[in-house]
Structures are given as C-alpha cells and as structure tokens.
Design a protein around this motif. Structure first.
Motif, PDB file in Angstrom:
ATOM      1  N   UNK A 117       0.799  -1.226   0.000  1.00  0.00           N
ATOM      2  CA  UNK A 117       0.000   0.000   0.000  1.00  0.00           C
ATOM      3  C   UNK A 117       0.831   1.276   0.000  1.00  0.00           C
ATOM      4  N   UNK A 118       2.081   1.197   0.424  1.00  0.00           N
ATOM      5  CA  UNK A 118       2.913   2.401   0.471  1.00  0.00           C
ATOM      6  C   UNK A 118       4.029   2.415  -0.564  1.00  0.00           C
ATOM      7  N   UNK A 119       4.776   1.331  -0.650  1.00  0.00           N
ATOM      8  CA  UNK A 119       5.965   1.356  -1.490  1.00  0.00           C
ATOM      9  C   UNK A 119       5.634   1.418  -2.979  1.00  0.00           C
ATOM     10  N   UNK A 120       4.804   0.522  -3.438  1.00  0.00           N
ATOM     11  CA  UNK A 120       4.575   0.432  -4.875  1.00  0.00           C
ATOM     12  C   UNK A 120       3.966   1.705  -5.466  1.00  0.00           C
ATOM     13  N   UNK A 127      13.886   8.631  -8.239  1.00  0.00           N
ATOM     14  CA  UNK A 127      14.738   9.006  -9.366  1.00  0.00           C
ATOM     15  C   UNK A 127      15.402   7.755  -9.928  1.00  0.00           C
ATOM     16  N   UNK A 128      15.733   7.800 -11.217  1.00  0.00           N
ATOM     17  CA  UNK A 128      16.397   6.655 -11.845  1.00  0.00           C
ATOM     18  C   UNK A 128      17.749   6.354 -11.217  1.00  0.00           C
ATOM     19  N   UNK A 129      18.357   7.340 -10.573  1.00  0.00           N
ATOM     20  CA  UNK A 129      19.671   7.130  -9.972  1.00  0.00           C
ATOM     21  C   UNK A 129      19.569   6.553  -8.559  1.00  0.00           C
ATOM     22  N   UNK A 130      18.356   6.280  -8.086  1.00  0.00           N
ATOM     23  CA  UNK A 130      18.158   5.711  -6.761  1.00  0.00           C
ATOM     24  C   UNK A 130      18.101   4.189  -6.868  1.00  0.00           C
ATOM     25  N   UNK A 131      19.009   3.502  -6.156  1.00  0.00           N
ATOM     26  CA  UNK A 131      19.119   2.054  -6.284  1.00  0.00           C
ATOM     27  C   UNK A 131      18.862   1.292  -4.987  1.00  0.00           C
ATOM     28  N   UNK A 132      19.148   1.882  -3.860  1.00  0.00           N
ATOM     29  CA  UNK A 132      19.067   1.149  -2.595  1.00  0.00           C
ATOM     30  C   UNK A 132      17.620   0.820  -2.231  1.00  0.00           C
ATOM     31  N   UNK A 133      17.409  -0.371  -1.692  1.00  0.00           N
ATOM     32  CA  UNK A 133      16.120  -0.819  -1.156  1.00  0.00           C
ATOM     33  C   UNK A 133      15.013  -0.859  -2.199  1.00  0.00           C
ATOM     34  N   UNK A 134      15.357  -1.115  -3.445  1.00  0.00           N
ATOM     35  CA  UNK A 134      14.349  -1.208  -4.495  1.00  0.00           C
ATOM     36  C   UNK A 134      14.435  -2.569  -5.159  1.00  0.00           C
ATOM     37  N   UNK A 135      13.285  -3.181  -5.441  1.00  0.00           N
ATOM     38  CA  UNK A 135      13.291  -4.502  -6.076  1.00  0.00           C
ATOM     39  C   UNK A 135      14.024  -4.471  -7.413  1.00  0.00           C
ATOM     40  N   UNK A 136      14.881  -5.456  -7.615  1.00  0.00           N
ATOM     41  CA  UNK A 136      15.615  -5.555  -8.874  1.00  0.00           C
ATOM     42  C   UNK A 136      16.808  -4.622  -8.972  1.00  0.00           C
ATOM     43  N   UNK A 137      17.043  -3.831  -7.925  1.00  0.00           N
ATOM     44  CA  UNK A 137      18.180  -2.922  -7.904  1.00  0.00           C
ATOM     45  C   UNK A 137      18.935  -3.098  -6.615  1.00  0.00           C
TER      46      UNK A 137
END
Length: 142
Positions: A117-120, A127-137
């Motif tokens: 309910x919150x993350x998705x 931003x595209x340059x944000x990688x930490x704590x994201x699925x697949x990144x």
C-alpha cells in the motif's frame, strides 16, 4: 542533465515520506479485509520460518481468517503492536556473521500490507539514480 545529489535525494525522500506518513496514518485505517488477505497470500508463499511466538505458517493458516480479522481489528483501533523479531547469527561469505531477524507471521502480514500500500505507489516517484532498497536494484549498481 540531472545528476543524482545524495543530499538532495535524502531531503526529497524525507519530505515525501513525511507527507506520505500523514496520508498513511489516515489511509491505513481504511484498508479492506481483501487487501489484508492478499498480503497473507504473499506471506504464505514466502519463508516458512516461525517467529519468536513459534507460530508457523501452517498453524497460522489453520485459523487464518480469525487471525486476519484480529489483525484488522487491532490496526483499526490502534492497538496492534509488533512482536520482537527472532534473531540469530548466520554466516556471511567472508566468514564473518550477520544478525538475521525473523518476524512473526502476523508481523509479516502487516509488513506486506504496508509494502503493497505504500511502497509500490511511491516507486515511480523515485529518481532513476536511486538504487538502494528497491526490487531488482541494489546499491552496488548505483
């Protein structure tokens, strides 16, 4: 061209999270039983380990409608309290150890509800340059 500035990203994320936390406080009491049940189905498909309360997925599943209704009631009347995680040290590739925490099944259901309910809904705002704590990144890709 935009360059990813860590401080700027932190400020934006902090402000966004503050705003969404206010919305979440209001919204969280308005979730449906179906959303909670969907979160349970996702938890059921994952780790089978029991948390500190020793309630396994199988035991939870045997009475899941009652358990989900209980969680729903506690969240809506603001009496839900998460349990401590069951902790143990697991080995790392380099030979050292790391602390691993296993939440209770109840807490995993609530965590999954929050994630859905919150993350998705926020994912497309990163931003595209944000990688930490994201699925697949991961942070190493950054």
């Amino acid at each position: 061209m935009l360059h990813c500035n860590t401080e700027l990203v932190f400020l934006i994320v902090s402000l966004a999270l503050s705003f969404y936390f206010c919305l979440f406080t209001f919204y969280f009491k308005m979730f449906t039983f179906e959303q909670l049940h969907f979160a349970w189905l996702q938890v059921r498909a994952g780790s089978k380990s029991a948390g500190i309360d020793e309630i396994s997925l199988e035991l939870f599943e045997s009475n899941h409608v009652y358990e989900l209704r209980n969680i729903e009631s506690q969240i809506k009347d603001e009496s839900y309290n998460p349990s401590p995680a069951k902790g143990f040290y697991g080995p790392k590739k380099n030979g050292s150890k790391r602390l691993i925490g296993i939440p209770t099944v109840r807490d995993r259901v609530v965590q999954r509800l929050l994630l859905d309910e919150l993350y998705f809904p926020l994912e497309d705002r990163f931003m595209d340059c944000s990688y930490a704590y994201r699925p697949g990144r991961n942070i190493q890709q950054g």
